[in-house]
Every structure is written in C-alpha cells, then in structure tokens.
Design a protein around this motif. Structure first.
Motif, short mmCIF file in Angstrom:
data_model
loop_
_atom_site.label_atom_id
_atom_site.label_comp_id
_atom_site.label_asym_id
_atom_site.label_seq_id
_atom_site.Cartn_x
_atom_site.Cartn_y
_atom_site.Cartn_z
N PRO A 253 18.01 66.78 22.19
CA PRO A 253 19.42 66.97 22.55
C PRO A 253 20.03 65.75 23.21
O PRO A 253 21.26 65.61 23.23
CB PRO A 253 19.37 68.16 23.51
CG PRO A 253 17.97 68.21 24.02
CD PRO A 253 17.12 67.71 22.90
N ASP A 254 19.20 64.88 23.76
CA ASP A 254 19.69 63.64 24.38
C ASP A 254 19.47 62.43 23.48
O ASP A 254 19.62 61.29 23.92
CB ASP A 254 18.98 63.40 25.71
CG ASP A 254 19.11 64.58 26.66
OD1 ASP A 254 20.23 65.10 26.79
OD2 ASP A 254 18.09 64.98 27.24
N GLY A 255 19.08 62.68 22.22
CA GLY A 255 18.72 61.60 21.32
C GLY A 255 19.89 60.70 20.97
O GLY A 255 21.03 61.14 20.90
N ARG A 256 19.58 59.45 20.74
CA ARG A 256 20.57 58.45 20.34
C ARG A 256 20.14 57.76 19.06
O ARG A 256 18.99 57.88 18.63
CB ARG A 256 20.75 57.41 21.46
CG ARG A 256 21.24 57.98 22.78
CD ARG A 256 21.40 56.88 23.82
NE ARG A 256 21.87 57.40 25.10
CZ ARG A 256 22.07 56.64 26.16
NH1 ARG A 256 21.86 55.34 26.10
NH2 ARG A 256 22.48 57.20 27.29
N GLU A 257 21.05 57.05 18.46
CA GLU A 257 20.72 56.27 17.27
C GLU A 257 19.58 55.31 17.59
O GLU A 257 19.59 54.64 18.62
CB GLU A 257 21.94 55.50 16.78
CG GLU A 257 23.05 56.38 16.25
CD GLU A 257 24.19 55.57 15.67
OE1 GLU A 257 24.03 54.35 15.49
OE2 GLU A 257 25.26 56.16 15.39
N GLY A 258 18.59 55.28 16.70
CA GLY A 258 17.46 54.38 16.89
C GLY A 258 16.31 54.96 17.67
O GLY A 258 15.29 54.30 17.82
N HIS A 259 16.43 56.20 18.17
CA HIS A 259 15.32 56.80 18.92
C HIS A 259 14.20 57.29 18.01
O HIS A 259 13.06 57.45 18.44
CB HIS A 259 15.83 57.96 19.77
CG HIS A 259 16.44 57.51 21.06
ND1 HIS A 259 16.77 58.38 22.08
CD2 HIS A 259 16.78 56.28 21.51
CE1 HIS A 259 17.28 57.71 23.10
NE2 HIS A 259 17.31 56.44 22.77
N ASN A 260 14.49 57.56 16.75
CA ASN A 260 13.48 57.89 15.74
C ASN A 260 12.60 59.07 16.13
O ASN A 260 11.37 59.03 16.00
CB ASN A 260 12.61 56.66 15.43
CG ASN A 260 13.42 55.47 14.99
OD1 ASN A 260 13.31 54.39 15.57
ND2 ASN A 260 14.25 55.63 13.98
N PHE A 261 13.22 60.14 16.62
CA PHE A 261 12.52 61.38 16.92
C PHE A 261 11.85 61.87 15.64
O PHE A 261 12.49 62.02 14.61
CB PHE A 261 13.54 62.40 17.43
CG PHE A 261 12.97 63.73 17.84
CD1 PHE A 261 12.44 63.91 19.09
CD2 PHE A 261 13.02 64.81 16.97
CE1 PHE A 261 11.95 65.15 19.49
CE2 PHE A 261 12.54 66.04 17.34
CZ PHE A 261 11.99 66.22 18.60
#
Length: 451
Positions: free
Chosen positions: A392-400
């Motif tokens: 839910p706190d992910g950003r572009e480039g975090h690659n979850f």
C-alpha cells in the motif's frame, strides 16, 4: 542502435508513445556482444525509450564489456548511454511535433532523465535472521556474521532456510567463481562450499535450494551451458548435473529446487526454456525427465524461476506474451496441472519473475506491474487466483514481487527497502524496513532470513 555486453540476454528495451504508452518498437533475448540497428519512421509526437538490464548493472563498462545504446533522428544524436542499474528512461520528441513533454520532464537534460532511483549500497550488507512469533512477526532479529576471512557481496544475494540450516550464496566471490556458506539455525558458521572444478565467471551459487541436509546449487554461467551440484551440508559432493542436450548459453542452473526425492533445474535459454527433473533416490541421479510446455513462445524464458513442494513444481516464464508473463504448475512426472495467469496482466509486468509454492498455495511475483510498483498473485493448485497483493505504500521502482517465498502459514515478499509478511489469503500482517536495493528472503513458519 544498441550494442550488448557479454550477457546480452539480460538486456531488453522498448519505445512507447508518451501519451498512450503503446509500444512502437521493442526487443529482448539479445545475443552477447552484438550490434543491433533498428530504423523506424515515427508519427510526429513524443516518445519514451526504456532499456532494462535484468542483473541491474547496465551494459557498460568493465569485465562485462562495453555495450551502449544511441538514438538518432536524421543522423542527429538525441541521447546515448550504457551505464545504469536496472532501468534507464529517455523522453524525446521528433522535430515536427507540436506536443512537448510535461514541464517537469522537459526541464531535465534528455540524456539524464530516469525514473529509477540510484542503487545505494546496503547500510547493513550482512543477512539478518528473525524468529517469527505468533504475536510479533519480528520479535527477534540477529545479524548473520560473515564467514571467516571473507564477506558478503550485495549485488546477487541468494538465501534459503530449512528446519536446521541456513545457506547463503555469494556468486561474486573469487572473481565470480562463486561460493556458498552454510550456517546452523542458530546462525553459527559451519563451512564454505566451492565447486571443485570452478572457473572465473561461472557464478556458482547464483541459485540454491536446501531440503533437510541436501543443497542443490546452480552455476548457470559455466562454459558448456551451465551446471548444477548437489551437496550434503557437511560439504560432501552428492552429485553433479549436466543435461544431455546442453549448449553454451542455455543457463542451466539459473533456477533450482529440491524436495524429498527430486531435484529440478531450469535452463531458461535452452530453446524456449526447459526444466529437468532428477531423482535423489539414485546416486548417480539418473536420466532426467524434461519439461517444456507446448504453448511457449520462442522467447518465453520458461524455468526462469522455479519452486518445489513435495511432488509439485511451479515454473515462471516472465517473458511470455510480450513479457506479460505466465507460470505453470507441474508434478515431478512432467505432467502439467495448471497454467497460471494474472487476471489483470499487462505487457512488461514480468509475471513469473519469481515463484514459490508450499502445500496448496502458489505465489507468483510480477515486479514490473503498475510502473514497477509490483504485485504478487496467490493461486490454489487448480490455477484459480485467490488474491492479488500490492504494497500500500509502494512506489514506482520498488519492484514488489521480485523475490517471494512461502511457508505453511506465511508469504514473504522482498522489495528494494522492505520485507512484507502476508498470510496465505494475501492479508498483510507485518512490514520490516530492510534497506539494500537487491535482496532475497526465505522463511519457515518459525524463522525468516533476509539479505
């Protein structure tokens, strides 16, 4: 024009319309040290060029060669480059367009525009170990000490855990010969294992998997198409595995798995991708069963990733269908049970980049989903999607979803800066800050190890 480095298969690129994100040109599965030139008459407008390197070390410079890319319009260089991490982007417009990029984008020099953060060295390069308590998933944490007279490398970490042992791969050790370290479950160092016939750039321990007291280790860059080794935790060599049809560049050993009675090794560049199932009952291990789905495209990269649970195997093919990706569930007899696809999958999601299975649950990562925020998908053994999970706190480039593991009760996901624990229904239970760029995670129901 693009010239690849010595590991061309790691590189892919695409050109998309800036306003609609439609793919205009793209290419992947490139040969090593090869020049490619593509010409295209563009409709007036603005475009985005994106180049990827799977190993997150760009295509230039140093031991891997001096690759580069350059884009010209009417013989005028618009941008060029080669040194980047996982991804580099450039926005450009042709000379006749009346549309321009946004002010924030156009204010930057066009050859330095990048949406991917610079990879920062880990604040704590050593892996950590945690016991998982029912009321506090991170109640205890301990740093695993490096082996004597050695240290951990940050770029290609790989870890696994069993009830009694922890194994850590360091494929960059000794000029990329590679080695692995064995610890007991209380994080006491036991020994270092190296391939008896190892050579520089073999990258032994690029992949590994432990079950009880046996460890299977991949060495995919070894000349001849790659190799896998099976060891006892004592360091004794149990078996050496090389497929009968091996050829240079097959990358046999890029993915590996082991269970009570079987060993599986993936070779994602053998044709469309292939996997080999061996038995541990025999020593030597006998002739393998070969697995290759019938519906693969030429560059699907089947067996890029794999995971085992008893007699079941899940394989990822992240480049299938224009890198939308797909996963397959097989048994150890080579029979396909299910084909797994994301319900909302899109091109360049890389669904299947990593996979995990335990019992009746399969987890598939799609780390480039939604502008590289990433997602994981949870399936049952019938191939039905149970849930989709995103940070839910992910950003572009975090690659979850780039690294996943699953135990009887938990799912673990490693991102650039965090480890997230979910239950098998996909509900997020806990989140741990674990800064370090690239990394890996493995867990049982009681313990978790993170690099």
């Amino acid at each position: 024009r693009i010239k690849t480095d010595v590991l061309g298969y790691e590189t892919s690129w695409k050109m998309t319309g800036l306003s609609d994100d439609d793919v205009v040109l793209s290419d992947a599965v490139l040969d090593d040290n090869t020049n490619y030139t593509r010409n295209k008459c563009l409709v007036p407008g603005c475009y985005k060029f994106t180049v990827y390197d799977e190993a997150s070390d760009g295509i230039c410079c140093g031991l891997r060669g001096y690759g580069f890319y350059v884009l010209k319009i009417n013989d005028t260089i618009i941008f060029e480059g080669g040194q980047f991490d996982f991804k580099q982007e450039h926005i450009f417009c042709d000379s006749t367009t009346t549309f321009s990029p946004s002010a924030s984008a156009s204010a930057l020099p066009i050859n330095t525009l990048s949406s991917s953060p610079t990879l920062i060295p880990s604040m704590s390069p050593n892996p950590t170990f945690s016991r998982i308590a029912a009321n506090d998933l991170f109640s205890f944490s301990n740093t695993i000490p490096p082996p004597p007279n050695d240290g951990f490398f940050d770029w290609y970490p790989v870890v696994d855990i069993s009830k009694s042992f922890i194994v850590i791969g360091n494929c960059e050790a000794d000029n990329n010969k590679g080695e692995l370290y064995v610890y007991d479950i209380e994080v006491s160092y036991l020994q270092t294992i190296q391939a008896h016939d190892g050579n520089e750039n073999d990258r032994f321990a690029w992949s590994l998997s432990i079950h009880d007291e046996l460890i299977v280790v991949g060495s995919p860059w070894r000349t001849g198409g790659g190799k896998a080794y099976v060891y006892h935790v004592s360091g004794d060599l149990f078996a050496e595995l090389e497929p009968p049809d091996s050829m240079d560049g097959d990358y046999f050993g890029r993915s590996v798995g082991i269970s009570d009675a079987h060993i599986v090794v993936g070779a994602p560049r053998n044709g469309r991708g292939k996997a080999y199932v061996y038995t541990t009952v025999l020593n030597p291990v006998g002739i393998p069963i070969e697995i290759e789905p019938n519906d693969l495209v030429e560059n699907g990269k089947f067996a890029w990733s794999l995971s085992m649970s008893e007699n079941l195997i899940v394989f990822g093919a992240p480049l299938q269908d224009n890198r939308r990706g797909v996963a397959y569930l097989y048994n150890t007899l080579g029979q396909q049970i299910a084909k797994l696809e994301a319900s909302d999958g899109q091109s360049f999601d890389y669904f299947g980049y990593d996979v995990a299975i335990d019992g009746d649950v399969v987890v598939v990562g799609a780390p480039l989903y939604d502008n590289e925020r990433g997602a994981i998908y949870v399936f049952n053994l019938a191939g039905n999607e149970i849930s989709k999970v995103m940070d839910p706190d992910g950003r572009e480039g975090h690659n979850f979803g780039g690294n996943v593991d699953v135990s009887s009760n938990y799912i673990a996901v490693r991102t650039r800066n965090n480890v997230i624990i979910c239950n098998k229904a996909g509900r997020i239970l806990a989140k741990l800050f674990a800064f370090g760029g690239r990394g890996d995670v493995a867990l049982t129901d009681e313990k978790r190890v993170v690099h």
